[in-house]
Design an enzyme around this catalytic site. Sequence first.
Site, PDB file in Angstrom:
ATOM      1  N   GLU A 287      -0.285  26.644 -58.779  1.00 33.28           N
ATOM      2  CA  GLU A 287      -0.154  27.283 -60.151  1.00 33.28           C
ATOM      3  C   GLU A 287       1.347  27.932 -60.247  1.00 33.28           C
ATOM      4  O   GLU A 287       1.947  27.631 -61.368  1.00 33.28           O
ATOM      5  CB  GLU A 287      -1.152  28.453 -60.357  1.00 33.28           C
ATOM      6  CG  GLU A 287      -1.243  28.732 -61.925  1.00 33.28           C
ATOM      7  CD  GLU A 287      -2.283  29.728 -62.002  1.00 33.28           C
ATOM      8  OE1 GLU A 287      -3.481  29.188 -62.546  1.00 33.28           O
ATOM      9  OE2 GLU A 287      -2.005  30.961 -61.831  1.00 33.28           O
ATOM     10  N   HIS A 308     -13.938  14.826 -38.903  1.00 30.03           N
ATOM     11  CA  HIS A 308     -15.090  13.764 -38.866  1.00 30.03           C
ATOM     12  C   HIS A 308     -15.279  13.125 -40.355  1.00 30.03           C
ATOM     13  O   HIS A 308     -16.222  12.538 -40.806  1.00 30.03           O
ATOM     14  CB  HIS A 308     -16.314  14.460 -38.421  1.00 30.03           C
ATOM     15  CG  HIS A 308     -16.250  14.792 -36.832  1.00 30.03           C
ATOM     16  ND1 HIS A 308     -16.768  14.039 -35.744  1.00 30.03           N
ATOM     17  CD2 HIS A 308     -15.530  16.068 -36.396  1.00 30.03           C
ATOM     18  CE1 HIS A 308     -16.443  14.629 -34.973  1.00 30.03           C
ATOM     19  NE2 HIS A 308     -15.666  15.733 -34.801  1.00 30.03           N
ATOM     20  N   LYS A 422      -7.975  25.198 -72.307  1.00 25.81           N
ATOM     21  CA  LYS A 422      -8.633  26.498 -73.068  1.00 25.81           C
ATOM     22  C   LYS A 422      -8.466  26.005 -74.593  1.00 25.81           C
ATOM     23  O   LYS A 422      -9.450  26.109 -75.297  1.00 25.81           O
ATOM     24  CB  LYS A 422      -7.903  27.620 -72.711  1.00 25.81           C
ATOM     25  CG  LYS A 422      -8.133  28.346 -71.476  1.00 25.81           C
ATOM     26  CD  LYS A 422      -7.415  29.423 -71.438  1.00 25.81           C
ATOM     27  CE  LYS A 422      -7.666  30.228 -69.836  1.00 25.81           C
ATOM     28  NZ  LYS A 422      -6.670  31.447 -69.706  1.00 25.81           N
TER      29      LYS A 422
END
Length: 447
Positions: A287, A308, A422
Amino acid sequence: MRSIELNIQDAVFFAEKQYEANQAKAVDAMTTLENGTGAGADFLGWLHLPSETPKSLLESINKTAARLREKCDYVVCIGIGGSYLGAKAVISALSDNFADFYGPAPKNPKIVYAGQNISEEYTAELEKLLEGKKFGIIVISKSGTTTEPAIAFRIFKELLEKQAGKDAAKDLIVAITDEKKGALRTLATQEGYETYVIPDNVGGRFSVLTPVGLLPIACAGFDIEKLVHGAAEMEETAKHPGAENPCEIYARLRNALYESGKKIEILVNYNPKLHYFAEWWKQLYGESEGKDSKGIFPASVDLTTDLHSMGQWIQEGERTIFETVLSVKKPAITRRIPQDAANLDGINYLAGKNIDEVNKMAELGTKIAHVDGGVPVIKIELNALEENTLGQLIYFFEKACGISGYMLGVNPFNQPGVEAYKKNMFALLEKPGYEAETAAIKSKLNK
């Protein structure tokens, strides 16, 4: 006393020219940060927060935590992003790996989280867990209108008031919010909730050492005074620019690696308790730096587990990555590998060794393989997983993030891109005031 040590010897030679060339740039960025003359300077309240945190605030937080610990079997921490990640990172790092499988004990509530997603199943299942249980709520939101925590708070406040009664619920809800304004501040004043303030000059991803992180951590039973003291020690260590400043060195090296084509940083741990610390770190750097079409992409792996799965890509994939390894020097518990007469598994050569000895050799062997394979490796060694050390590590990454962002040429303290989803979500949900956006997005979807 330094509880963490930075080692760059297996990384710096991959970008030696860039590292030497950007020394002045690093000093300028450090000076800009300390003098408060750069972009986003209104959000530098975290910079001297550890040394300036009053003892009275810590005492008040501990008193509130003691009340919740006395009255609750569960404490619901409601928040999203930095409003929960910092607390979860520290609590996970300091807790028993299987703490969630043990029931709550007297004066030792379980910390659970809500408002960090919009999952219907998660919300309903948490409601089911809390039915008939004694619980309290810490709700964290500067505005009180952020969608995810607002939905969660509405639901769990209703459940708490139904189970405990409205009057009793008031004593079980703590709001951490803006000092004067916002929906949550208004509600807290109307209902009489105890409150703590999110400082105006501290952004969410830098807020773990404010009441945002300190109250949940204290409710979990950990020593917030030691946590803040550790951060203050690193604050003092990293006060001045130069070769002795680990924050500047880390910021300078990661920018040098970025300039040399290393676009992805993988935060590596060899202790599963650090998984959520990596999640906090990813938000901090993602951010802060991911803007203006710039920024190192922050990723993480849990080793040896992910060797793995992701190990093949790290070893032989595109050479655009570097690693920063968090290595814990002293495990809290020792466990030796037993001898077996049949030795069908062929590991008697390990008998008598502590498991951590094997883990450390896996760490060393992996580092050698990755460096040989063209992956720079930075190492950060922690003395132990305890409050003081984690406080130092938190401040180390915060300070380095500010320096690194300025070196990159971005404002490390805003997040304009977060608003894009948003606006679209509000338009799709036909939120009042978004009529024009609703019409536009429906038109786009119908094409």
